[in-house]
Design a protein around this motif. Structure first.
Motif, PDB file in Angstrom:
ATOM      1  N   VAL A   1       0.847  -1.204   0.000  1.00 56.24           N
ATOM      2  CA  VAL A   1       0.000   0.000   0.000  1.00 56.24           C
ATOM      3  C   VAL A   1       0.877   1.247   0.000  1.00 56.24           C
ATOM      4  CG1 VAL A   1      -1.707   1.327   1.311  1.00 56.24           C
ATOM      5  CG2 VAL A   1      -1.954  -1.155   1.086  1.00 56.24           C
TER       6      VAL A   1
ATOM      7  N   ARG B   1       2.205   1.808  -3.498  1.00 54.31           N
ATOM      8  CA  ARG B   1       1.189   2.314  -4.433  1.00 54.31           C
ATOM      9  C   ARG B   1       0.919   3.798  -4.189  1.00 54.31           C
ATOM     10  NH1 ARG B   1      -1.626  -2.654  -3.434  1.00 54.31           N
ATOM     11  NH2 ARG B   1      -3.164  -1.548  -2.166  1.00 54.31           N
TER      12      ARG B   1
ATOM     13  N   HIS C   1      -5.746   7.891  -2.908  1.00 53.46           N
ATOM     14  CA  HIS C   1      -5.117   7.323  -1.710  1.00 53.46           C
ATOM     15  C   HIS C   1      -6.103   6.475  -0.924  1.00 53.46           C
ATOM     16  CE1 HIS C   1      -1.576  10.384  -1.297  1.00 53.46           C
ATOM     17  NE2 HIS C   1      -1.606   9.789  -2.464  1.00 53.46           N
TER      18      HIS C   1
ATOM     19  N   GLN D   1      -6.858   3.027  -2.206  1.00 53.10           N
ATOM     20  CA  GLN D   1      -5.840   1.997  -1.970  1.00 53.10           C
ATOM     21  C   GLN D   1      -6.197   1.126  -0.774  1.00 53.10           C
ATOM     22  OE1 GLN D   1      -3.730   1.501  -4.380  1.00 53.10           O
ATOM     23  NE2 GLN D   1      -4.654   3.353  -5.269  1.00 53.10           N
TER      24      GLN D   1
ATOM     25  N   ARG E   1      -5.891  -6.027  -4.131  1.00 48.67           N
ATOM     26  CA  ARG E   1      -6.366  -5.367  -2.906  1.00 48.67           C
ATOM     27  C   ARG E   1      -7.393  -6.227  -2.171  1.00 48.67           C
ATOM     28  NH1 ARG E   1      -7.446   0.543  -5.357  1.00 48.67           N
ATOM     29  NH2 ARG E   1      -7.582  -0.682  -7.255  1.00 48.67           N
TER      30      ARG E   1
END
Length: 198
Positions: free
Chosen positions: A68, A71, A90, A93, A101
């Motif tokens: 995370v 990313r 954001h 994510q 995910r």
């Protein structure tokens, strides 16, 4: 001369085997035996690195947190300057909007379940929950600084509301069958963020 063993390399090899099992069969299928078979190791050799499923889940959670972070870092680098769209990206994510995910969220729920009976899992759950809350708090603060926050809104209250919304979206997306599609979850998040302007 004693043989030099690359322990970090072996842990990385096992991590990839763990994620292959989870992607193929779901996180519930991750066991010492299934990961050992996937990696072509003996269960005894694997237990040197991961004595039990709890240790495997803790390792998987560390992997998730790092994924995370990477990313979000890539999104920041690509975006340049802060914007409401970047804040939304954001927050997305943290949602299981794709297979990667989804698996990360399943690992999180495995940790939550283990936390009820294992002190080390409970400690890690608390740490990760604080990371998630911190990410949500940062998102709310950024929206306020960007002028996306209505008069009379209280940062702490909106942080709690958004955190609860994200948790609920995760649950609905992980349900079998899912209660929401990824696009519906995105739409709900977008609507909530728009409502913060009022």
């Amino acid at each position: 001369m004693p043989k030099v063993v690359d322990h970090e390399g072996r842990r990385a090899e096992l991590a990839l085997a763990l994620w292959r099992v989870a992607l193929r069969d779901g996180f519930d299928a991750v066991t010492v035996r299934s990961v050992a078979e996937e990696a072509s190791w003996s269960a005894g050799a694997l237990r040197h690195y991961f004595p039990d499923k709890t240790q495997m889940v803790l390792f998987a959670i560390d992997f998730v947190v790092e994924a995370v972070r990477q990313r979000i870092g890539r999104a920041n680098a690509a975006a340049g300057s802060p914007s409401p769209e970047l804040v939304r990206s954001h927050l997305e994510q943290l949602l299981p909007l794709d297979s990667e995910r989804r698996l990360e969220s399943e690992a999180w729920f495995a940790l939550v379940a283990l936390a009820h009976r294992d002190a080390s899992a409970a400690q890690r759950r608390s740490e990760v929950d604080e990371l998630i809350r911190g990410a949500v708090e940062s998102a709310v603060a950024a929206l306020e600084e960007l002028g996306e926050f209505g008069a009379g809104r209280v940062r702490a209250v909106e942080t709690a509301r958004l955190h609860a919304l994200l948790d609920g979206l995760v649950l609905h997306l992980l349900a079998r069958p899912p209660r929401l599609s990824p696009q519906q979850a995105r739409d709900i998040l977008v609507r909530h963020l728009a409502d913060l302007r009022a």
